[in-house]
Structure formats: structure tokens, C-alpha cells
Design a protein around this motif. Structure first.
Motif, PDB file in Angstrom:
ATOM      1  N   GLU A  17      46.872  32.309  49.386  1.00 52.69           N
ATOM      2  CA  GLU A  17      46.351  32.520  48.040  1.00 52.69           C
ATOM      3  C   GLU A  17      46.185  31.189  47.330  1.00 52.69           C
ATOM      4  O   GLU A  17      46.945  30.254  47.533  1.00 52.69           O
ATOM      5  CB  GLU A  17      47.217  33.484  47.239  1.00 52.69           C
ATOM      6  CG  GLU A  17      48.517  32.972  46.763  1.00 52.69           C
ATOM      7  CD  GLU A  17      49.268  34.003  45.920  1.00 52.69           C
ATOM      8  OE1 GLU A  17      48.650  34.797  45.216  1.00 52.69           O
ATOM      9  OE2 GLU A  17      50.502  33.978  45.986  1.00 52.69           O
ATOM     10  N   ILE A  18      45.140  31.131  46.518  1.00 53.23           N
ATOM     11  CA  ILE A  18      44.823  29.947  45.726  1.00 53.23           C
ATOM     12  C   ILE A  18      44.676  30.402  44.282  1.00 53.23           C
ATOM     13  O   ILE A  18      43.946  31.363  44.002  1.00 53.23           O
ATOM     14  CB  ILE A  18      43.506  29.298  46.199  1.00 53.23           C
ATOM     15  CG1 ILE A  18      43.614  28.851  47.654  1.00 53.23           C
ATOM     16  CG2 ILE A  18      43.134  28.135  45.295  1.00 53.23           C
ATOM     17  CD1 ILE A  18      42.307  28.371  48.244  1.00 53.23           C
ATOM     18  N   LEU A  19      45.374  29.733  43.383  1.00 55.65           N
ATOM     19  CA  LEU A  19      45.242  30.040  41.965  1.00 55.65           C
ATOM     20  C   LEU A  19      44.103  29.221  41.368  1.00 55.65           C
ATOM     21  O   LEU A  19      43.959  28.035  41.659  1.00 55.65           O
ATOM     22  CB  LEU A  19      46.531  29.731  41.215  1.00 55.65           C
ATOM     23  CG  LEU A  19      47.703  30.650  41.501  1.00 55.65           C
ATOM     24  CD1 LEU A  19      48.910  30.227  40.672  1.00 55.65           C
ATOM     25  CD2 LEU A  19      47.362  32.083  41.208  1.00 55.65           C
ATOM     26  N   ALA A  20      43.306  29.861  40.528  1.00 55.81           N
ATOM     27  CA  ALA A  20      42.186  29.204  39.861  1.00 55.81           C
ATOM     28  C   ALA A  20      42.247  29.522  38.378  1.00 55.81           C
ATOM     29  O   ALA A  20      42.569  30.638  37.992  1.00 55.81           O
ATOM     30  CB  ALA A  20      40.862  29.678  40.448  1.00 55.81           C
ATOM     31  N   LYS A  21      41.944  28.534  37.570  1.00 54.31           N
ATOM     32  CA  LYS A  21      41.874  28.783  36.131  1.00 54.31           C
ATOM     33  C   LYS A  21      40.653  29.639  35.842  1.00 54.31           C
ATOM     34  O   LYS A  21      39.613  29.506  36.477  1.00 54.31           O
ATOM     35  CB  LYS A  21      41.780  27.472  35.365  1.00 54.31           C
ATOM     36  CG  LYS A  21      43.032  26.657  35.430  1.00 54.31           C
ATOM     37  CD  LYS A  21      42.878  25.393  34.625  1.00 54.31           C
ATOM     38  CE  LYS A  21      44.137  24.556  34.744  1.00 54.31           C
ATOM     39  NZ  LYS A  21      44.012  23.294  34.014  1.00 54.31           N
ATOM     40  N   CYS A  22      40.795  30.520  34.865  1.00 52.25           N
ATOM     41  CA  CYS A  22      39.705  31.431  34.510  1.00 52.25           C
ATOM     42  C   CYS A  22      39.230  31.135  33.101  1.00 52.25           C
ATOM     43  O   CYS A  22      40.028  30.988  32.175  1.00 52.25           O
ATOM     44  CB  CYS A  22      40.198  32.875  34.628  1.00 52.25           C
ATOM     45  SG  CYS A  22      38.899  34.073  34.356  1.00 52.25           S
ATOM     46  N   LEU A  23      37.935  31.030  32.943  1.00 50.56           N
ATOM     47  CA  LEU A  23      37.316  30.794  31.650  1.00 50.56           C
ATOM     48  C   LEU A  23      36.486  32.028  31.302  1.00 50.56           C
ATOM     49  O   LEU A  23      35.629  32.447  32.084  1.00 50.56           O
ATOM     50  CB  LEU A  23      36.425  29.553  31.723  1.00 50.56           C
ATOM     51  CG  LEU A  23      35.615  29.204  30.493  1.00 50.56           C
ATOM     52  CD1 LEU A  23      36.546  28.829  29.336  1.00 50.56           C
ATOM     53  CD2 LEU A  23      34.685  28.059  30.805  1.00 50.56           C
ATOM     54  N   ASN A  24      36.766  32.628  30.143  1.00 47.79           N
ATOM     55  CA  ASN A  24      36.023  33.801  29.690  1.00 47.79           C
ATOM     56  C   ASN A  24      34.971  33.371  28.673  1.00 47.79           C
ATOM     57  O   ASN A  24      35.299  32.754  27.672  1.00 47.79           O
ATOM     58  CB  ASN A  24      36.949  34.811  29.026  1.00 47.79           C
ATOM     59  CG  ASN A  24      37.976  35.354  29.972  1.00 47.79           C
ATOM     60  OD1 ASN A  24      37.964  35.088  31.146  1.00 47.79           O
ATOM     61  ND2 ASN A  24      38.885  36.143  29.444  1.00 47.79           N
ATOM     62  N   ILE A  25      33.730  33.721  28.968  1.00 51.26           N
ATOM     63  CA  ILE A  25      32.642  33.486  28.030  1.00 51.26           C
ATOM     64  C   ILE A  25      31.932  34.819  27.867  1.00 51.26           C
ATOM     65  O   ILE A  25      31.188  35.250  28.754  1.00 51.26           O
ATOM     66  CB  ILE A  25      31.671  32.398  28.530  1.00 51.26           C
ATOM     67  CG1 ILE A  25      32.406  31.076  28.714  1.00 51.26           C
ATOM     68  CG2 ILE A  25      30.499  32.248  27.572  1.00 51.26           C
ATOM     69  CD1 ILE A  25      31.579  29.967  29.294  1.00 51.26           C
TER      70      ILE A  25
END
Length: 76
Positions: A46-54
């Protein structure tokens, strides 16, 4: 062994068994923006990724970079 990449917002607890079954045939990597969920008994990566909500859209930061760096058999 073939490489699979799965992209999700989070890893639900009920899918972990499915991912472990899938890991017996493939090298499974999951990119998600939730909390770390992998235990020692889990076979997937598993790889964690930052999430950006637009608005209604979700953008995860490491997805394109991961797809370009490795040659995956399938991206789901």
C-alpha cells in the motif's frame, strides 16, 4: 508475477480479504488516501497519497508518478 495497481480513496476492511486473495496471483499495490491498514499477515502493498478535493473531484498526488515509474499489467 504481474503487477496490479488499484486506486481508491480508502481501503475498506471488507476488501482486505479480496486483496490478499488477489495477491496470491499478482503483485498488488494499492494507492489510497486513508490510514495505513496493512498488517503483517497482509500480502498486498500500500502507498499513501495526499488527496486534494476540488468541488466533486478528488486528486491523489502520487498516482501518475507511480503509473509512470512502474509498468503495471492493469490499473484499476
Amino acid at each position: 508475477m504481474r503487477e496490479l495497481l488499484i486506486i481508491q480513496n480508502k481501503i475498506p476492511h471488507y476488501r482486505k480479504a479480496f486483496y490478499n486473495q488477489l495477491s496470491e496471483e499478482y503483485n498488488v499495490t494499492i494507492i489510497h488516501s486513508g490510514k495505513l491498514s496493512k498488517n503483517n499477515s497482509d500480502q498486498y502493498n500500500e502507498i499513501l497519497a495526499k488527496c486534494l478535493n476540488i468541488g466533486p473531484f478528488y486528486f491523489q498526488s502520487r498516482v501518475l508518478k507511480e503509473i509512470k515509474n512502474k509498468k503495471y499489467y492493469a490499473v484499476i
